[in-house]
Design an enzyme around this catalytic site. Structure first.
Site, mmCIF file in Angstrom:
data_model
loop_
_atom_site.group_PDB
_atom_site.id
_atom_site.type_symbol
_atom_site.label_atom_id
_atom_site.label_comp_id
_atom_site.label_asym_id
_atom_site.label_seq_id
_atom_site.Cartn_x
_atom_site.Cartn_y
_atom_site.Cartn_z
ATOM 1 N N GLY A 102 74.632 40.211 31.586
ATOM 2 C CA GLY A 102 73.720 39.675 32.589
ATOM 3 C C GLY A 102 72.633 38.870 31.919
ATOM 4 N N ALA A 103 71.680 38.420 32.726
ATOM 5 C CA ALA A 103 70.571 37.647 32.181
ATOM 6 C C ALA A 103 69.681 38.548 31.331
ATOM 7 C CB ALA A 103 69.760 37.030 33.312
ATOM 8 N N GLU A 104 69.619 39.818 31.706
ATOM 9 C CA GLU A 104 68.677 40.728 31.071
ATOM 10 C C GLU A 104 69.254 41.473 29.881
ATOM 11 O OE1 GLU A 104 65.223 42.078 31.072
ATOM 12 O OE2 GLU A 104 65.796 43.623 32.513
ATOM 13 N N ALA A 105 70.509 41.865 29.988
ATOM 14 C CA ALA A 105 71.042 42.785 28.985
ATOM 15 C C ALA A 105 72.558 42.701 28.908
ATOM 16 C CB ALA A 105 70.632 44.213 29.350
ATOM 17 N N LYS A 132 73.318 50.107 27.760
ATOM 18 C CA LYS A 132 72.663 48.865 28.173
ATOM 19 C C LYS A 132 71.720 48.428 27.065
ATOM 20 C CE LYS A 132 69.746 46.938 31.802
ATOM 21 N NZ LYS A 132 69.285 47.088 33.187
ATOM 22 N N ASP A 153 62.949 44.322 41.297
ATOM 23 C CA ASP A 153 64.056 43.351 41.178
ATOM 24 C C ASP A 153 65.166 43.738 42.143
ATOM 25 O OD1 ASP A 153 65.573 41.240 40.308
ATOM 26 O OD2 ASP A 153 66.272 42.229 38.482
#
Lengths: 196, 325
Positions: free
Chosen positions: A8-11, A22, A112
């Protein structure tokens, strides 16, 4: 062997047996000090709120272990509701509204709340995940923002199913004590961010 | 088709003439506030003083006769009411005198369409950052949908606000960029990303406090840029991941900043995303983007009556994008 199952964008998410790891990887575009500050902070917040939420009856995955930039979760068999949105039923939407209310009653905001961060398992349970932007706050603003972010995602990514917004909102209202102010703030937020 | 577009939603008054292939001519006359920020009435007075001259100059530089113009267009909104009314009046007058059709264009959509025109990108996630607007958008089912946006003020206005504390005149962004290049130390400021939304007013307030406490202005400017651009890049990254789109378009005046471009470029490389931004003259507010978008709208069957009212808070997702599949 652990297998990369999502980026994903985060992790990055790795699956090993029945565990998910994660990892928040460094972002090269960000100043290094800022980057580490953000990643450490979010990992900590995520672990804390994920645990708290489950304690108060909002289903979240169990945390098995954590380090500075990574968390190990139990694996959940299911799908992000984003992928199966057209197959969700009224009961699912009502649960979503009820769980948001539960978080907010306990001063937790998610931060979020998109359709990528809510899961439906193969046993028809609704789970909330990805608490990296969450926090504790007694104010109404972050609660209004939670609702706004979710409804904005529904309107932009699932425009054929905007009727679900009302089901979620009604369920939220009936589970929440001081919902009037929050709904009023939600309406204000949706008017803001526009010219002046 | 030859199209004339008038832009003047805020401080930059601009007229552009384009045909289906290229810009034929483009003129602008920015309003310079005597002090402080933009005064809407002063700006509209500026626009009405200059508009006739700018239109004449744009037409003569395009080497065409006024009668060769096929379509008249203007920014319908969003923007400052007094400014919008001046350009609307000019557009109505042209339509009636030349007896040519009129199209009122959504200012934000004009940034998107001209950005696509200039870069050749087909279906991008759009990061649109200007004075008053800061949004992340993407096309889906006949609309440009807002994935995320500022919850308070646009980044350009936020930077201008801080620039005024440093006694720098309008526009402040480029001056902050210059100072930031000399900054070295990262000062801690609030990093405010909420889902796909973000906010800037707390960031500016914190930066002002750091200034009062004696931090070096170069370091604060550097940190302001690092924080705010990281927020925008992260939100663009999220929108790309969420939508699965493979292209990123940067537009709006703040997009001229080199550091912002650099961050977006690095992020795009990592995900193998095609990243583009329009050439400089199409980056900020300009008349050519209005003229170009008007052609697309007109060809898809849209035309407005000269009586159309301006829309000060015209939303991007209000517009049905008839010209796209």
């Amino acid at each position: 062997m652990s297998e990369l199952i999502a980026r994903g964008a985060e992790a990055e998410l790795y699956k090993k047996n029945q565990e998910i790891i994660k990892i928040r990887k460094p972002k090269k575009y960000r100043n290094k000090t800022l980057d580490e500050r953000i990643r450490k902070n979010r990992t900590k917040k995520e672990a804390k709120a994920t645990r708290e939420a489950r304690k108060i009856g909002v289903p979240t995955p169990i945390i098995l272990d954590m380090k500075d930039f990574e968390i190990k979760f139990e694996y959940l068999d299911g799908e992000k509701i984003k992928k199966i949105y057209s197959r969700l039923n009224q009961n699912d939407f009502r649960k979503i509204g009820k769980y948001i209310a539960k978080l907010h009653q306990n001063r937790i905001f998610h931060g979020d709340l998109t359709t990528s961060n809510i899961l439906k398992t193969n046993r028809n349970k609704i789970y909330f995940i990805d608490f990296g932007l969450s926090g504790y706050d007694g104010h109404i603003e972050p609660k209004g923002v939670d609702l706004h972010v979710l409804f904005q995602t529904i309107r932009s990514s699932h425009p054929e199913h905007t009727d679900s917004i009302n089901i979620i909102l009604n369920s939220y209202k009936s589970s929440m004590n001081n919902q009037k102010e929050i709904i009023q703030r939600l309406n204000e937020i949706e008017e803001r961010g526009r010219y002046f | 088709m030859i199209s004339l577009g008038i832009e003047g939603t805020a401080w930059n008054l601009s007229v552009g003439i384009v045909n289906d292939q290229k810009i034929l001519s483009h003129q602008q006359h920015p309003y310079q506030p005597s002090d402080g920020g933009i005064h809407p009435r002063e700006a509209s007075q500026h626009h009405s003083d200059k508009i006739a001259k700018i239109i004449k100059k744009t037409v003569s530089n395009a080497n065409i006769q006024p009668q060769q113009i096929d379509l008249i267009s203007f920014s319908l909104g969003p923007g400052m009411g007094p400014c919008l009314r001046v350009i609307a009046t000019a557009a109505r007058a042209l339509t009636l005198t030349l007896e040519k059709p009129l199209v009122g264009v959504n200012h934000c959509i004009a940034h998107i369409e001209s950005g696509k025109w200039s870069t050749g990108l087909d279906d991008p996630i759009i990061l649109y950052v200007s004075g008053a607007n800061s949004q992340v958008l993407g096309y889906k089912s006949k609309r440009y949908r807002v994935f995320g946006e500022t919850l308070d003020i646009g980044l350009g206005n936020a930077l201008d606000k801080f620039a005024r504390k440093l006694n720098l005149n309008h526009p402040g962004g480029p001056k902050i960029e210059k100072l930031a290049k000399k900054g070295e130390k990262l000062i801690e400021l609030p990093y405010s990303v909420k889902g796909m939304d973000f906010s800037f007013s707390g960031l500016v307030t914190a930066a002002e406090k750091k200034l009062q406490r004696g931090e070096k202005k170069e370091d604060i400017c550097y940190s302001l840029q690092e924080y705010s651009f990281s927020m925008l890049t992260e939100v663009a990254e999220r929108a790309l991941a969420h939508s699965g789109k493979k292209e990123l378009l940067l537009c709006g005046g703040v997009g001229k900043n080199q550091r912002l471009k650099q961050m977006l470029k690095e992020m795009s490389l990592e995900y193998q995303i095609k990243f583009g931004y329009p050439k400089k003259e199409l980056m900020g507010d300009n008349g050519a983007m209005i003229a170009h978008t008007a052609i697309k709208m007109y060809e898809s069957g849209i035309e407005h009556s000269p009586g159309i009212e301006v829309k000060t808070d015209y939303r991007t997702d209000e517009v049905e994008v008839k010209w796209r599949e």
